[in-house]
Enzyme design. Structure first.
Site, short mmCIF file in Angstrom:
data_model
loop_
_atom_site.label_atom_id
_atom_site.label_comp_id
_atom_site.label_asym_id
_atom_site.label_seq_id
_atom_site.Cartn_x
_atom_site.Cartn_y
_atom_site.Cartn_z
N ASP A 56 0.81 -1.22 0.00
CA ASP A 56 0.00 0.00 0.00
C ASP A 56 0.85 1.27 0.00
OD1 ASP A 56 -2.43 -1.65 2.00
OD2 ASP A 56 -2.61 -1.15 -0.12
N HIS A 58 1.11 3.29 -2.66
CA HIS A 58 0.21 4.23 -3.36
C HIS A 58 0.89 5.53 -3.76
CE1 HIS A 58 -3.43 1.91 -3.27
NE2 HIS A 58 -3.26 1.65 -1.99
N ASP A 84 0.11 -2.60 -4.81
CA ASP A 84 -0.47 -1.26 -4.67
C ASP A 84 0.63 -0.21 -4.54
OD1 ASP A 84 -2.95 -2.33 -4.99
OD2 ASP A 84 -3.59 -2.06 -2.92
N HIS A 116 -4.41 -2.27 -7.75
CA HIS A 116 -4.22 -1.03 -8.51
C HIS A 116 -3.34 -1.27 -9.74
CE1 HIS A 116 -6.24 1.91 -5.88
NE2 HIS A 116 -6.07 0.93 -5.00
#
Length: 173
Positions: A56, A58, A84, A116
């Site tokens: 994560d 991101h 991600d 993602h």
């Protein structure tokens, strides 16, 4: 006691405590640390191998960089990146470039694809850029998303930030 420990504070966040005085703490999403073969002979603390799992990110290059500085990766460490890496944050391109450097420096690093990255690849397939690709929605049991395209899903989930970090305008799709 000298060493690293994990303290679960609030799901899904963890704090990685680098020293016993907690002077250096970094907030990390989904960081897991596992140490094995700890040798405490002669009062010396040695960790022979650590398993670090990070996910994560991101598009947050600055946070990822600070985290990697804090954990001080060693050649014997096993790093697993949980996916991600892109979307939402301001520097997905920088994150991808840093991960590619990590792969060259630590060839045993494992990189998993997150949802993602999957949405980006599905959107590229819909645009005709990835020809030999089977989008996730083509697998049985995937959610019915008939009212949205793969490009729409990518954009709705933070894809604009990824496109911007590569100098692409969302209207170019």
């Amino acid at each position: 006691m000298i060493g690293a420990c994990i303290q679960r504070i609030q799901a899904p966040f963890f704090y990685l405590r680098i020293d016993s005085n907690a002077r250096y703490q970094v907030r990390v999403r989904w960081l897991l640390l596992y140490t094995c073969n700890v040798n405490l002979s002669d009062g010396e603390f040695k960790v022979h191998m650590r398993l670090l799992a990070i996910g994560d990110v991101h598009g947050s290059l600055d946070r990822l960089g600070r985290l990697l500085d804090k954990v001080c990766l060693q050649p014997e460490d096993q790093l697993v990146m949980l996916g991600d890496y892109i979307d939402r944050g301001p520097d997905s391109k920088g994150v991808v470039n840093l991960l590619r450097k990590l792969q060259r420096k630590y060839p045993g690093t494992v990189f998993l694809r997150g949802n993602h990255e999957q949405m980006l690849l599905d959107a590229l397939h819909q645009l005709g850029i990835l020809v030999d690709w089977q989008p996730l929605r083509s697998y049985s049991g995937s959610p019915d998303l008939a009212n949205s395209t793969d490009i729409d899903l990518f954009k709705m989930n933070g894809g604009h930030a990824t496109l911007a970090s590569y100098g692409v305008k969302p209207t170019d799709l």
